[in-house]
Design a protein around this motif. Structure first.
Motif, PDB file in Angstrom:
ATOM      1  N   ASP A  20     -17.202 -12.784 -14.892  1.00 19.22           N
ATOM      2  CA  ASP A  20     -17.920 -12.623 -16.064  1.00 19.22           C
ATOM      3  C   ASP A  20     -17.098 -13.678 -17.185  1.00 19.22           C
ATOM      4  OD1 ASP A  20     -19.448 -10.602 -15.388  1.00 19.22           O
ATOM      5  OD2 ASP A  20     -18.290  -9.032 -16.209  1.00 19.22           O
ATOM      6  N   LEU A  21     -15.771 -13.932 -16.820  1.00 19.03           N
ATOM      7  CA  LEU A  21     -15.126 -14.890 -17.406  1.00 19.03           C
ATOM      8  C   LEU A  21     -15.543 -16.262 -17.476  1.00 19.03           C
ATOM      9  CD1 LEU A  21     -11.425 -13.613 -17.694  1.00 19.03           C
ATOM     10  CD2 LEU A  21     -12.874 -13.879 -19.474  1.00 19.03           C
ATOM     11  N   GLU A  22     -16.054 -16.482 -15.944  1.00 17.17           N
ATOM     12  CA  GLU A  22     -16.448 -17.847 -15.610  1.00 17.17           C
ATOM     13  C   GLU A  22     -18.051 -18.037 -15.546  1.00 17.17           C
ATOM     14  OE1 GLU A  22     -14.545 -18.727 -11.875  1.00 17.17           O
ATOM     15  OE2 GLU A  22     -12.702 -18.397 -12.701  1.00 17.17           O
ATOM     16  N   ALA A  23     -18.833 -17.051 -16.083  1.00 20.85           N
ATOM     17  CA  ALA A  23     -20.049 -16.952 -16.181  1.00 20.85           C
ATOM     18  C   ALA A  23     -20.566 -17.450 -14.750  1.00 20.85           C
ATOM     19  CB  ALA A  23     -20.436 -17.977 -17.267  1.00 20.85           C
ATOM     20  N   ARG A  24     -19.894 -16.861 -13.824  1.00 20.27           N
ATOM     21  CA  ARG A  24     -20.351 -17.143 -12.241  1.00 20.27           C
ATOM     22  C   ARG A  24     -20.682 -15.723 -11.565  1.00 20.27           C
ATOM     23  NH1 ARG A  24     -15.609 -20.414 -10.010  1.00 20.27           N
ATOM     24  NH2 ARG A  24     -16.752 -20.276  -8.073  1.00 20.27           N
ATOM     25  N   SER A  25     -21.322 -15.752 -10.624  1.00 17.94           N
ATOM     26  CA  SER A  25     -21.636 -14.575  -9.627  1.00 17.94           C
ATOM     27  C   SER A  25     -20.373 -14.107  -9.026  1.00 17.94           C
ATOM     28  CB  SER A  25     -22.738 -14.852  -8.734  1.00 17.94           C
ATOM     29  OG  SER A  25     -22.261 -15.357  -7.601  1.00 17.94           O
ATOM     30  N   MET A  26     -20.148 -13.019  -8.535  1.00 17.35           N
ATOM     31  CA  MET A  26     -18.823 -12.344  -8.012  1.00 17.35           C
ATOM     32  C   MET A  26     -18.888 -13.089  -6.656  1.00 17.35           C
ATOM     33  SD  MET A  26     -18.995  -8.367  -9.111  1.00 17.35           S
ATOM     34  CE  MET A  26     -17.936  -7.730  -7.758  1.00 17.35           C
ATOM     35  N   GLN A  27     -19.836 -13.299  -5.983  1.00 12.82           N
ATOM     36  CA  GLN A  27     -19.996 -14.024  -4.833  1.00 12.82           C
ATOM     37  C   GLN A  27     -19.500 -15.608  -4.626  1.00 12.82           C
ATOM     38  OE1 GLN A  27     -23.809 -13.633  -2.177  1.00 12.82           O
ATOM     39  NE2 GLN A  27     -23.417 -15.736  -1.627  1.00 12.82           N
ATOM     40  N   ASP A  28     -19.908 -16.083  -5.861  1.00  9.02           N
ATOM     41  CA  ASP A  28     -19.298 -17.339  -6.077  1.00  9.02           C
ATOM     42  C   ASP A  28     -17.892 -17.569  -6.188  1.00  9.02           C
ATOM     43  OD1 ASP A  28     -21.730 -18.778  -5.894  1.00  9.02           O
ATOM     44  OD2 ASP A  28     -22.136 -18.817  -8.009  1.00  9.02           O
ATOM     45  N   VAL A  29     -17.122 -16.358  -6.911  1.00  9.70           N
ATOM     46  CA  VAL A  29     -15.960 -16.522  -6.965  1.00  9.70           C
ATOM     47  C   VAL A  29     -15.155 -16.123  -5.859  1.00  9.70           C
ATOM     48  CG1 VAL A  29     -14.159 -15.154  -8.418  1.00  9.70           C
ATOM     49  CG2 VAL A  29     -16.299 -16.135  -9.579  1.00  9.70           C
ATOM     50  N   ALA A  30     -15.704 -15.089  -5.143  1.00  4.20           N
ATOM     51  CA  ALA A  30     -15.068 -14.770  -3.757  1.00  4.20           C
ATOM     52  C   ALA A  30     -15.136 -15.800  -2.760  1.00  4.20           C
ATOM     53  CB  ALA A  30     -15.685 -13.649  -3.284  1.00  4.20           C
ATOM     54  N   ARG A  31     -16.168 -16.586  -2.643  1.00  4.22           N
ATOM     55  CA  ARG A  31     -16.120 -17.775  -1.896  1.00  4.22           C
ATOM     56  C   ARG A  31     -15.253 -18.723  -2.171  1.00  4.22           C
ATOM     57  NH1 ARG A  31     -21.766 -19.817  -1.121  1.00  4.22           N
ATOM     58  NH2 ARG A  31     -21.244 -21.092   0.487  1.00  4.22           N
ATOM     59  N   ALA A  32     -15.128 -19.238  -3.472  1.00  2.00           N
ATOM     60  CA  ALA A  32     -14.247 -19.980  -3.800  1.00  2.00           C
ATOM     61  C   ALA A  32     -12.751 -19.738  -3.656  1.00  2.00           C
ATOM     62  CB  ALA A  32     -14.535 -20.326  -5.459  1.00  2.00           C
ATOM     63  N   ALA A  33     -12.442 -18.475  -3.742  1.00  2.00           N
ATOM     64  CA  ALA A  33     -11.309 -17.899  -3.538  1.00  2.00           C
ATOM     65  C   ALA A  33     -10.911 -18.201  -2.056  1.00  2.00           C
ATOM     66  CB  ALA A  33     -10.938 -16.443  -3.968  1.00  2.00           C
ATOM     67  N   ILE A  34     -11.828 -17.763  -1.263  1.00  2.00           N
ATOM     68  CA  ILE A  34     -11.756 -17.877   0.035  1.00  2.00           C
ATOM     69  C   ILE A  34     -11.298 -19.604   0.685  1.00  2.00           C
ATOM     70  CG2 ILE A  34     -12.785 -17.669   2.396  1.00  2.00           C
ATOM     71  CD1 ILE A  34     -14.057 -15.199   1.347  1.00  2.00           C
ATOM     72  N   ARG A  35     -12.313 -20.391   0.051  1.00  2.00           N
ATOM     73  CA  ARG A  35     -11.988 -21.805   0.306  1.00  2.00           C
ATOM     74  C   ARG A  35     -10.624 -22.313  -0.007  1.00  2.00           C
ATOM     75  NH1 ARG A  35     -17.291 -21.934  -1.641  1.00  2.00           N
ATOM     76  NH2 ARG A  35     -16.538 -22.780  -3.691  1.00  2.00           N
ATOM     77  N   GLU A  36     -10.209 -21.579  -1.239  1.00  2.00           N
ATOM     78  CA  GLU A  36      -8.961 -22.172  -1.818  1.00  2.00           C
ATOM     79  C   GLU A  36      -7.894 -21.663  -0.773  1.00  2.00           C
ATOM     80  OE1 GLU A  36      -8.293 -21.130  -5.737  1.00  2.00           O
ATOM     81  OE2 GLU A  36     -10.183 -21.986  -6.460  1.00  2.00           O
ATOM     82  N   TYR A  37      -7.943 -20.489  -0.442  1.00  2.00           N
ATOM     83  CA  TYR A  37      -7.057 -19.765   0.526  1.00  2.00           C
ATOM     84  C   TYR A  37      -6.938 -20.697   1.682  1.00  2.00           C
ATOM     85  CZ  TYR A  37      -4.854 -16.559   3.692  1.00  2.00           C
ATOM     86  OH  TYR A  37      -4.068 -15.808   4.580  1.00  2.00           O
ATOM     87  N   ILE A  38      -8.104 -20.930   2.433  1.00  2.00           N
ATOM     88  CA  ILE A  38      -8.024 -21.830   3.584  1.00  2.00           C
ATOM     89  C   ILE A  38      -7.743 -22.815   3.460  1.00  2.00           C
ATOM     90  CG2 ILE A  38      -9.585 -22.821   5.497  1.00  2.00           C
ATOM     91  CD1 ILE A  38     -11.552 -20.336   5.011  1.00  2.00           C
ATOM     92  N   GLU A  39      -7.737 -23.689   2.286  1.00  2.00           N
ATOM     93  CA  GLU A  39      -7.287 -24.898   2.208  1.00  2.00           C
ATOM     94  C   GLU A  39      -5.803 -24.822   2.131  1.00  2.00           C
ATOM     95  OE1 GLU A  39      -9.398 -26.564  -1.156  1.00  2.00           O
ATOM     96  OE2 GLU A  39     -11.454 -26.806  -0.155  1.00  2.00           O
ATOM     97  N   HIS A  40      -5.358 -24.173   1.230  1.00  2.00           N
ATOM     98  CA  HIS A  40      -4.010 -23.874   1.022  1.00  2.00           C
ATOM     99  C   HIS A  40      -3.103 -23.695   2.208  1.00  2.00           C
ATOM    100  CE1 HIS A  40      -0.131 -23.022  -0.587  1.00  2.00           C
ATOM    101  NE2 HIS A  40      -0.160 -21.896  -0.015  1.00  2.00           N
ATOM    102  N   HIS A  41      -3.581 -22.836   3.186  1.00  2.00           N
ATOM    103  CA  HIS A  41      -2.769 -22.306   4.517  1.00  2.00           C
ATOM    104  C   HIS A  41      -3.132 -23.279   5.386  1.00  2.00           C
ATOM    105  CE1 HIS A  41      -1.084 -18.621   3.306  1.00  2.00           C
ATOM    106  NE2 HIS A  41      -2.236 -18.456   2.483  1.00  2.00           N
ATOM    107  N   SER A  42      -4.158 -24.098   5.225  1.00  2.00           N
ATOM    108  CA  SER A  42      -4.170 -24.989   6.358  1.00  2.00           C
ATOM    109  C   SER A  42      -3.278 -26.338   5.986  1.00  2.00           C
ATOM    110  CB  SER A  42      -5.713 -25.811   6.328  1.00  2.00           C
ATOM    111  OG  SER A  42      -6.588 -24.688   6.831  1.00  2.00           O
TER     112      SER A  42
END
Length: 67
Positions: A20-42
């Motif tokens: 809601d704060l980012e005016a995005r869907s929950m799916q978009d936020v979750a997918r972005a979080a997953i991408r960030e997690y993978i990039e960070h850990h890689s």
């Protein structure tokens, strides 16, 4: 690929607030979080691998610098 993600109530509420704060869907936020997690850990895994290989080469010099 479709996937089901099960969240507890507090996780779902936090995700909903963030979306809601980012005016995005929950799916978009979750997918972005997953991408960030993978990039960070890689990146972390890559750096750890390099350090494991290269630190022994410089162990003596690093020990001297630490004195």
């Amino acid at each position: 690929m479709a996937m089901t993600l099960r969240l507890d109530e507090s996780e779902a509420a936090a995700l909903r607030r963030r979306a809601d704060l980012e005016a995005r869907s929950m799916q978009d936020v979750a997918r972005a979080a997953i991408r960030e997690y993978i990039e960070h850990h890689s990146r972390t895994d890559l750096i750890d691998g390099i350090l494991d290989r290269e630190l022994p080469r410089y162990a003596e010099a690093l020990e001297r610098l630490g004195r």
